[in-house]
Design an enzyme around this catalytic site. Structure first.
Site, PDB file in Angstrom:
ATOM      1  N   SER A 106     -40.986  68.823  69.295  1.00 11.91           N
ATOM      2  CA  SER A 106     -42.530  69.214  69.080  1.00 11.91           C
ATOM      3  C   SER A 106     -43.664  68.682  70.219  1.00 11.91           C
ATOM      4  CB  SER A 106     -42.817  68.713  67.825  1.00 11.91           C
ATOM      5  OG  SER A 106     -44.064  68.411  67.655  1.00 11.91           O
TER       6      SER A 106
ATOM      7  N   PRO B 196     -42.105  71.007  63.214  1.00  9.23           N
ATOM      8  CA  PRO B 196     -42.362  70.014  62.355  1.00  9.23           C
ATOM      9  C   PRO B 196     -42.365  68.694  63.380  1.00  9.23           C
ATOM     10  CG  PRO B 196     -40.329  70.766  62.112  1.00  9.23           C
ATOM     11  CD  PRO B 196     -40.718  71.690  62.774  1.00  9.23           C
ATOM     12  N   VAL B 197     -43.197  67.644  63.148  1.00  6.28           N
ATOM     13  CA  VAL B 197     -43.299  66.513  64.090  1.00  6.28           C
ATOM     14  C   VAL B 197     -42.120  65.559  63.798  1.00  6.28           C
ATOM     15  CG1 VAL B 197     -45.751  66.855  64.615  1.00  6.28           C
ATOM     16  CG2 VAL B 197     -44.856  65.257  62.600  1.00  6.28           C
TER      17      VAL B 197
ATOM     18  N   GLY C 151     -36.921  66.077  65.763  1.00  6.11           N
ATOM     19  CA  GLY C 151     -35.619  66.355  66.673  1.00  6.11           C
ATOM     20  C   GLY C 151     -35.775  67.961  67.050  1.00  6.11           C
ATOM     21  N   LEU C 152     -36.943  68.677  67.074  1.00  2.00           N
ATOM     22  CA  LEU C 152     -37.109  69.947  67.541  1.00  2.00           C
ATOM     23  C   LEU C 152     -37.896  70.174  68.911  1.00  2.00           C
ATOM     24  CD1 LEU C 152     -37.107  71.858  64.061  1.00  2.00           C
ATOM     25  CD2 LEU C 152     -35.036  71.431  65.571  1.00  2.00           C
TER      26      LEU C 152
ATOM     27  N   ALA D 174     -43.252  70.629  73.433  1.00  2.00           N
ATOM     28  CA  ALA D 174     -43.777  71.809  73.410  1.00  2.00           C
ATOM     29  C   ALA D 174     -45.161  71.569  73.519  1.00  2.00           C
ATOM     30  CB  ALA D 174     -43.441  72.588  72.105  1.00  2.00           C
TER      31      ALA D 174
ATOM     32  N   ASP E   8     -35.991  67.847  76.580  1.00  2.00           N
ATOM     33  CA  ASP E   8     -36.936  68.470  75.810  1.00  2.00           C
ATOM     34  C   ASP E   8     -37.860  69.166  76.514  1.00  2.00           C
ATOM     35  OD1 ASP E   8     -35.709  66.852  74.248  1.00  2.00           O
ATOM     36  OD2 ASP E   8     -37.398  66.705  72.652  1.00  2.00           O
TER      37      ASP E   8
HETATM   38  O1  PMV Z   1     -36.886  63.413  70.216  1.00  2.00           O
HETATM   39  P1  PMV Z   1     -35.639  64.199  69.950  1.00  2.00           P
HETATM   40  O2  PMV Z   1     -35.137  63.672  68.440  1.00  2.00           O
HETATM   41  O3  PMV Z   1     -35.718  65.411  70.219  1.00  2.00           O
HETATM   42  O4  PMV Z   1     -34.404  63.501  70.814  1.00  2.00           O
HETATM   43  C1  PMV Z   1     -34.175  63.638  71.980  1.00  2.00           C
HETATM   44  C2  PMV Z   1     -32.935  63.603  72.697  1.00  2.00           C
HETATM   45  C3  PMV Z   1     -32.410  62.089  72.961  1.00  2.00           C
HETATM   46  O5  PMV Z   1     -31.420  62.377  73.733  1.00  2.00           O
HETATM   47  C4  PMV Z   1     -31.974  61.285  71.674  1.00  2.00           C
HETATM   48  C5  PMV Z   1     -33.364  61.412  74.038  1.00  2.00           C
HETATM   49  C6  PMV Z   1     -33.759  62.000  75.229  1.00  2.00           C
HETATM   50  O6  PMV Z   1     -34.699  61.552  75.644  1.00  2.00           O
HETATM   51  O7  PMV Z   1     -32.832  62.623  75.686  1.00  2.00           O
END
Ligand code: PMV
Length: 320
Positions: A105, A98-99, A102-103, A108, A149
């Site tokens: 997206s 899901p966009v 916080g996963l 990836a 991420d």
């Molecule tokens: O974009 P999200 O919801 O996966 O958040 C990333 C994690 C944060 O620590 C909030 C931002 C970052 O760049 O590390």
């Protein structure tokens, strides 16, 4: 009959187990790949063309770039420039993440795209090169991302991440299962990161000591995860949620999901990612993930199980 070579790249999404937001300010964070991700197919082409069910389409013939595809387009251009190719590429993007939840997206998609584009042009990128090229996209999407991420999408598994350092892989001898619950509400990471950073101006001393605490408890969480000490890990997750919540990162919906997960017998639960919507993660007792997830689903909650560890980006070819 002419054989067409198709290149595929798949990169995983992620959950952050501890340290989100603090990681932007120099703390360690602990994150893991999940079994949902982005699949990108690429082939050599005269122009640049991008097709995505979720994000729209773009062709360099038409020039007009939808905002949703600008980050991907810039990452493709950066990859072509890095390889020194003047050719074009056609990229087809599919994702079951899901966009804005916080996963991971966008990361990836970015990682799978740069890996597939390079491979189409017979170039194998190193993990560091993939991270750098995917960050071109991430900076447009999120402003000032830590890079956690993108690093999970490239390396996979469970990683301890700190800005400016090579991520440390955490080896697990046995599976650990988390439950992810989606609030169904989208968030904007850049907005939440700015809101969190405001706290640094308001409470500089508290902020500095919490960044240090986040670093300390993230190390402890990694150790607890390695040793399958779920009680300690759950307690650390609860600590992080309460701190993030005190800084305004949670919402009523996320707090309700956490309450339901703890009521259902989980040892710990916290928001994951930027907050302000998106998802929570919960840690069930050993062997109870299925029962807990089913009971949450019966209450109408979008709950799924993530079993660790999982691999990072993978590139392969198919002939058709
Ligand atoms: O974009 P999200 O919801 O996966 O958040 C990333 C994690 C944060 O620590 C909030 C931002 C970052 O760049 O590390």
């Amino acid at each position: 009959m002419k054989l067409i070579l198709k290149i595929f790249a798949k990169a995983p999404g992620k959950i952050i187990i501890t340290g989100e937001h603090f990681v932007v300010h120099g703390s360690l964070a602990l994150a893991t790949a999940i079994d949902k991700g982005a699949l990108v197919q690429a082939e050599a082409f005269e122009d640049i063309e991008i097709l995505s069910k979720a994000l729209g389409s773009y062709s360099s013939k038409k020039r007009q770039v939808p905002l949703s595809l600008k980050p991907t387009l810039e990452a493709i251009k950066a990859t072509l420039e890095f390889i020194g190719e003047k050719k074009g590429v056609r990229v087809m993007i599919d994702s079951d993440l899901p966009v804005s939840s916080g996963l991971g997206s966008s990361s990836a998609v970015a990682v799978a795209t740069v890996a597939a584009v390079a491979s189409t042009l017979d170039h194998e990128l190193s993990p560091e090169e993939m991270v750098n090229l995917a960050m071109v996209s991430e900076r447009i999407t999120h402003g000032r991302p830590s890079g956690i991420d993108v690093n999970v999408a490239v390396y996979g598994g469970v990683i301890l991440f700190k800005i400016g350092e090579k991520p440390r892989q955490i080896k697990l001898d046995k599976d650990v299962e988390f439950i992810v619950c989606h609030s169904g509400i989208e968030h904007r990471t850049s907005k939440m990161v700015s809101k969190f950073s405001e706290m640094k101006k308001l409470y500089p001393n508290l902020f500095t000591s919490l960044v240090a605490s986040s670093n300390y408890f993230t190390e402890k969480a990694a150790f607890a995860l390695m040793n399958r000490d779920l009680t300690t890990l759950g307690a650390i997750m609860n600590f992080f949620h309460s701190v993030l919540s005190n800084f305004g990162m949670s919402t009523r919906e996320l707090d309700q999901l956490i309450e339901k997960a703890l009521e259902a017998g989980c040892i710990g639960a916290k928001l994951t990612g930027a907050g302000g919507g998106g998802c929570i993660i919960a840690l069930p007792k050993s062997g109870e993930a299925r029962v807990v997830a089913e009971s949450l689903k019966r209450k109408g909650i979008d709950a799924s199980i993530v079993k660790l560890p999982l691999e990072g980006v993978k590139v392969w070819q198919e002939k058709s």
